[in-house]
Design a protein around this motif. Sequence first.
Motif, PDB file in Angstrom:
ATOM      1  N   ASP A 210       0.801  -1.218   0.000  1.00  0.00           N
ATOM      2  CA  ASP A 210       0.000   0.000   0.000  1.00  0.00           C
ATOM      3  C   ASP A 210       0.836   1.271   0.000  1.00  0.00           C
ATOM      4  O   ASP A 210       0.294   2.380   0.014  1.00  0.00           O
ATOM      5  N   SER A 231      -0.131   3.216  -5.959  1.00  0.00           N
ATOM      6  CA  SER A 231       0.566   2.388  -4.974  1.00  0.00           C
ATOM      7  C   SER A 231       1.164   1.155  -5.645  1.00  0.00           C
ATOM      8  O   SER A 231       0.849   0.815  -6.790  1.00  0.00           O
ATOM      9  N   ARG A 233       0.398  -1.784  -4.802  1.00  0.00           N
ATOM     10  CA  ARG A 233      -0.735  -2.691  -4.998  1.00  0.00           C
ATOM     11  C   ARG A 233      -1.461  -2.376  -6.309  1.00  0.00           C
ATOM     12  O   ARG A 233      -1.862  -3.301  -7.039  1.00  0.00           O
TER      13      ARG A 233
END
Length: 571
Positions: A210, A231, A233
């Motif tokens: 994250d 991010s 992710r």
Amino acid sequence: MHEHAERPWSVHYGPGVPTQIDIPDEPVTAGLARAAERWPDRIATDFLGATATYAQTEQAVRRAMVVLDDLGVRLGDAVALVLPNCPSHLVAYHAALRLGAVVVDLNPTYTEAELAHLLADSGAKVALVFHRAVAAVVAAKPSTELRAVVSVDVSRDLPASAQLLLKLPVKAAREKRAALLGTVPDGVRDWHTLIKRARGEVPAAPVGADDLALLQYTGGTTGTPKAAMLSHRNLVANVVHGQAWASFREGEETVYGVLPFFHAFGMTFCLNLAGHIGATLVMFPNFEPETVLKAFGRRPATFMAGVAPMFDRIAAAAEASSRPPTEGLRQARLGFAGAMPIPPSVVERWERLTGGLLIEGYGMTECAPIALGNPCAPTRRPGTLGVPFPNTDMRVVDIDDHTREVEPNEDGVRRGELLVRGPQVFAGYRNRPEETAHQLLEGGWLRTGDVVEVDPTGWVTLVDRVKEMIIVGGFKVYPSTVEEHLRSMTGIADVAVVGVRAPGGDDHVLAAFVLEDGAQAPTVDEVRAHGEQRLARYALPRRIEFVAELPRSQIGKVMRRQVQEMFTRDE
């Protein structure tokens, strides 16, 4: 298509593609590190014939981490990469991210003013800069937070034979040197020299999924650059989606890096994807169809992401060649096009040439960048956006009221603004809370700003951009619809349709044409007569203009806003 509804569009997915995928909880750099362990001797990069294995690339990344650490790069610092596609770009990208830095990837052809603004806005502390752009960045440095500017001589990434040829006192060599080299002010350090002198190792930072990975600038239709915060992710999710969507074979693929890495499309489907699946990444510093075609004879692509004009120009070069690399071209299993619709003629031409598929996808920088795609199967529909990727939901809302979902018409089709939600959707714009609130709605829904039509099975077709819609007498005119019909006129090579303000506050439709060589320019009456065959009268152009070429973005997308400015700046 409510928030918790099933995903009816999954009926269109290719064989084995799931609707939900577990996204690895890891940084985007993990894929390259894994590939170096699994396939150390596999070629990781090919830059116009200069190759490096995964083991060599991993060592280069580790040396680059030492260099960046010595330059003062620390966890959370922004590192600007102002570079074309090249091995140094990939190495610096991974090194910065492993140190926990945030990468700011910028177009090296930007002007000094553009670079000054973006470097200041991003808060970049260190900039690694293409040789030709160094002087502009150094001049901009006083207005930024930059502590160090490092010059990157891309010619030193070339094969040794090419480096020698650059030194020859002939016109071709002089022209190539001029394209690659600029004037570097005194005191600016050289990247390759620093890499050569690097000693020891520095540990990777504890980077989480994250954590912020990229500040990716996007202008959208407003033209005001905004830094989308992506991010790790977000990036990993889109790579994992792409891998499942296309059934890529780990350790076997060859990916062509023709899209610029500083663009979100090239960043995901060239720079990030290749390392994640252990592919060989064949890099091109700029797009030249003949150079790409030559590469097919040396190291053929199995996958290439691009935009429609790229595929068309490569096919044209092959057809014009007396000895095209036919066998190499037949290795291209899949082409993935975005940023603009693919004309059916381009699809037919490419698929006839390669025997593979050319499919269309859809996305934006704010979703890292792909949200929808056509299935990698014969059921794909050229000229449409396809269906949402795995883990991705969509809604269709009223253009004037994004809180109200539209109802289907008598044919079950919904028309309105597309909203998407998924793990690839960004966290917002850096230092722009109002624009973030406008774009990113409650529940994680991203406003795309695109008007679409969605059939009862969830298949999506683009109508147009909300902000580029033209209002004539209270009626909505979609430029893409008008352009599609006007392109069928005899002698028309291309056209862009925009709205221009008329007295009284209404808009008039303006069509800017590019004529085919030797074609006679049509009159307004002739254009309107042609348009009446399929268009409503209020959508017909009231004004026409002729230009030698239409302004396009770095990846070839027509910039309608600039077309509009061309014909309204003096009004």
